[in-house]
Motif scaffolding. Structure first.
Motif, PDB file in Angstrom:
ATOM      1  N   UNK A 106      12.683  20.594  66.930  1.00 41.33           N
ATOM      2  CA  UNK A 106      11.381  19.953  66.949  1.00 41.33           C
ATOM      3  C   UNK A 106      10.538  20.524  68.072  1.00 41.33           C
ATOM      4  N   UNK A 107       9.265  20.730  67.783  1.00 40.66           N
ATOM      5  CA  UNK A 107       8.345  21.216  68.804  1.00 40.66           C
ATOM      6  C   UNK A 107       7.118  20.326  68.795  1.00 40.66           C
ATOM      7  N   UNK A 108       6.735  19.767  69.936  1.00 41.30           N
ATOM      8  CA  UNK A 108       5.526  18.946  69.953  1.00 41.30           C
ATOM      9  C   UNK A 108       4.306  19.810  69.663  1.00 41.30           C
ATOM     10  N   UNK A 109       3.321  19.197  69.011  1.00 43.14           N
ATOM     11  CA  UNK A 109       2.056  19.875  68.805  1.00 43.14           C
ATOM     12  C   UNK A 109       1.386  19.990  70.164  1.00 43.14           C
ATOM     13  N   UNK A 110       1.037  21.196  70.540  1.00 40.18           N
ATOM     14  CA  UNK A 110       0.500  21.430  71.869  1.00 40.18           C
ATOM     15  C   UNK A 110      -0.998  21.661  71.889  1.00 40.18           C
ATOM     16  N   UNK A 111      -1.546  22.226  70.814  1.00 37.68           N
ATOM     17  CA  UNK A 111      -2.953  22.604  70.834  1.00 37.68           C
ATOM     18  C   UNK A 111      -3.520  22.584  69.418  1.00 37.68           C
ATOM     19  N   UNK A 112      -4.833  22.663  69.348  1.00 38.35           N
ATOM     20  CA  UNK A 112      -5.530  22.636  68.069  1.00 38.35           C
ATOM     21  C   UNK A 112      -5.028  23.720  67.120  1.00 38.35           C
ATOM     22  N   UNK A 113      -4.786  24.929  67.622  1.00 45.22           N
ATOM     23  CA  UNK A 113      -4.366  26.015  66.741  1.00 45.22           C
ATOM     24  C   UNK A 113      -3.033  25.733  66.051  1.00 45.22           C
ATOM     25  N   UNK A 114      -2.240  24.813  66.582  1.00 45.51           N
ATOM     26  CA  UNK A 114      -0.972  24.446  65.943  1.00 45.51           C
ATOM     27  C   UNK A 114      -1.174  23.747  64.601  1.00 45.51           C
ATOM     28  N   UNK A 115      -2.314  23.079  64.420  1.00 47.58           N
ATOM     29  CA  UNK A 115      -2.505  22.254  63.222  1.00 47.58           C
ATOM     30  C   UNK A 115      -3.623  22.739  62.314  1.00 47.58           C
ATOM     31  N   UNK A 149       5.955  19.633  65.201  1.00 49.50           N
ATOM     32  CA  UNK A 149       6.239  20.572  64.130  1.00 49.50           C
ATOM     33  C   UNK A 149       7.743  20.646  63.948  1.00 49.50           C
ATOM     34  N   UNK A 150       8.196  20.466  62.717  1.00 53.34           N
ATOM     35  CA  UNK A 150       9.620  20.490  62.405  1.00 53.34           C
ATOM     36  C   UNK A 150       9.824  21.401  61.200  1.00 53.34           C
ATOM     37  N   UNK A 151      10.483  22.504  61.404  1.00 54.15           N
ATOM     38  CA  UNK A 151      10.781  23.466  60.337  1.00 54.15           C
ATOM     39  C   UNK A 151       9.538  23.798  59.518  1.00 54.15           C
ATOM     40  N   UNK A 152       8.449  24.069  60.199  1.00 54.64           N
ATOM     41  CA  UNK A 152       7.203  24.446  59.541  1.00 54.64           C
ATOM     42  C   UNK A 152       6.384  23.305  58.993  1.00 54.64           C
ATOM     43  N   UNK A 153       6.845  22.079  59.182  1.00 51.40           N
ATOM     44  CA  UNK A 153       6.111  20.910  58.693  1.00 51.40           C
ATOM     45  C   UNK A 153       5.458  20.177  59.861  1.00 51.40           C
ATOM     46  N   UNK A 154       4.315  19.577  59.588  1.00 51.38           N
ATOM     47  CA  UNK A 154       3.638  18.728  60.556  1.00 51.38           C
ATOM     48  C   UNK A 154       4.125  17.298  60.340  1.00 51.38           C
ATOM     49  N   UNK A 155       4.671  16.690  61.374  1.00 52.15           N
ATOM     50  CA  UNK A 155       5.164  15.317  61.307  1.00 52.15           C
ATOM     51  C   UNK A 155       4.256  14.463  62.178  1.00 52.15           C
ATOM     52  N   UNK A 156       3.630  13.459  61.568  1.00 47.87           N
ATOM     53  CA  UNK A 156       2.762  12.522  62.275  1.00 47.87           C
ATOM     54  C   UNK A 156       3.380  11.140  62.183  1.00 47.87           C
ATOM     55  N   UNK A 157       3.450  10.441  63.308  1.00 47.65           N
ATOM     56  CA  UNK A 157       4.026   9.100  63.322  1.00 47.65           C
ATOM     57  C   UNK A 157       3.142   8.181  64.148  1.00 47.65           C
ATOM     58  N   UNK A 158       3.030   6.944  63.683  1.00 49.16           N
ATOM     59  CA  UNK A 158       2.299   5.965  64.475  1.00 49.16           C
ATOM     60  C   UNK A 158       3.089   5.685  65.742  1.00 49.16           C
ATOM     61  N   UNK A 159       2.393   5.407  66.836  1.00 45.96           N
ATOM     62  CA  UNK A 159       3.100   5.120  68.081  1.00 45.96           C
ATOM     63  C   UNK A 159       3.933   3.838  67.965  1.00 45.96           C
ATOM     64  N   UNK A 160       4.985   3.719  68.744  1.00 49.76           N
ATOM     65  CA  UNK A 160       5.856   2.544  68.639  1.00 49.76           C
ATOM     66  C   UNK A 160       5.210   1.251  69.141  1.00 49.76           C
ATOM     67  N   UNK A 161       4.135   1.327  69.892  1.00 50.39           N
ATOM     68  CA  UNK A 161       3.511   0.128  70.457  1.00 50.39           C
ATOM     69  C   UNK A 161       2.307  -0.338  69.643  1.00 50.39           C
ATOM     70  N   UNK A 162       2.422  -0.301  68.302  1.00 53.45           N
ATOM     71  CA  UNK A 162       1.335  -0.729  67.420  1.00 53.45           C
ATOM     72  C   UNK A 162       1.082  -2.221  67.528  1.00 53.45           C
TER      73      UNK A 162
END
Length: 146
Positions: free
Chosen positions: A2-11, A118-131
């Motif tokens: 897993x790699x965190x999204x770091x910048x705009x160009x990542x997405x 980013x996970x294996x070429x996919x963008x993974x978005x998750x709501x924060x745990x403190x919703x």
């Protein structure tokens, strides 16, 4: 890895929706969003604008087309579809969608914060745990369109 999204160009670009799932304790007690196998697309443009469109994969046609159909058919069509658009910003590991247009008008003006990686070429978005209690915790996976 897993790699965190770091910048705009990542997405940048368009992402085909692979899955949407509830997360947390509600995942085992509530129905899967959009029927469990939704279709959709996410767009992130270089000018800082974005759009998300998600729908149930098996939406029935409305009798009589755009000018026909019952109120119940139109209500079901609205419940099986969501779309929003606006500006976005990127921080390390987080994408914030600044909602300007929304099929759910109650949330126009909201800022949707999503943990992003980013996970294996996919963008993974998750709501924060403190919703807030009234919001559902969800995870979304998109694969970049080429």
């Amino acid at each position: 890895m897993d790699a965190p999204v770091l910048a705009q160009q990542d997405i940048l670009g368009s992402w085909h929706l692979v899955s949407v799932a509830l997360t947390g304790p509600q995942a085992s007690t509530q129905a899967a969003p959009f029927g469990g196998s939704p279709t959709g697309i996410l767009h992130y443009l270089g000018d800082g604008r974005m759009a998300v469109i998600i729908q149930h994969s098996h939406r029935p046609a409305i009798a009589g087309g755009r000018k026909g159909g019952s109120e119940a058919e139109w209500a079901q069509a609205a419940r099986s579809f969501t779309a929003y658009a606006g500006r976005y910003s990127v921080k390390p590991g987080v994408i914030i969608h600044h909602v300007e247009l929304n099929s759910f008008p109650n949330e126009i003006g909201f800022a949707y914060s999503r943990m992003a990686r980013l996970v294996q070429g996919c963008l993974v978005l998750e709501t924060p745990p403190d919703l807030p209690a009234e919001q559902r915790a969800m995870g979304l996976v998109g694969r970049r369109l080429t």
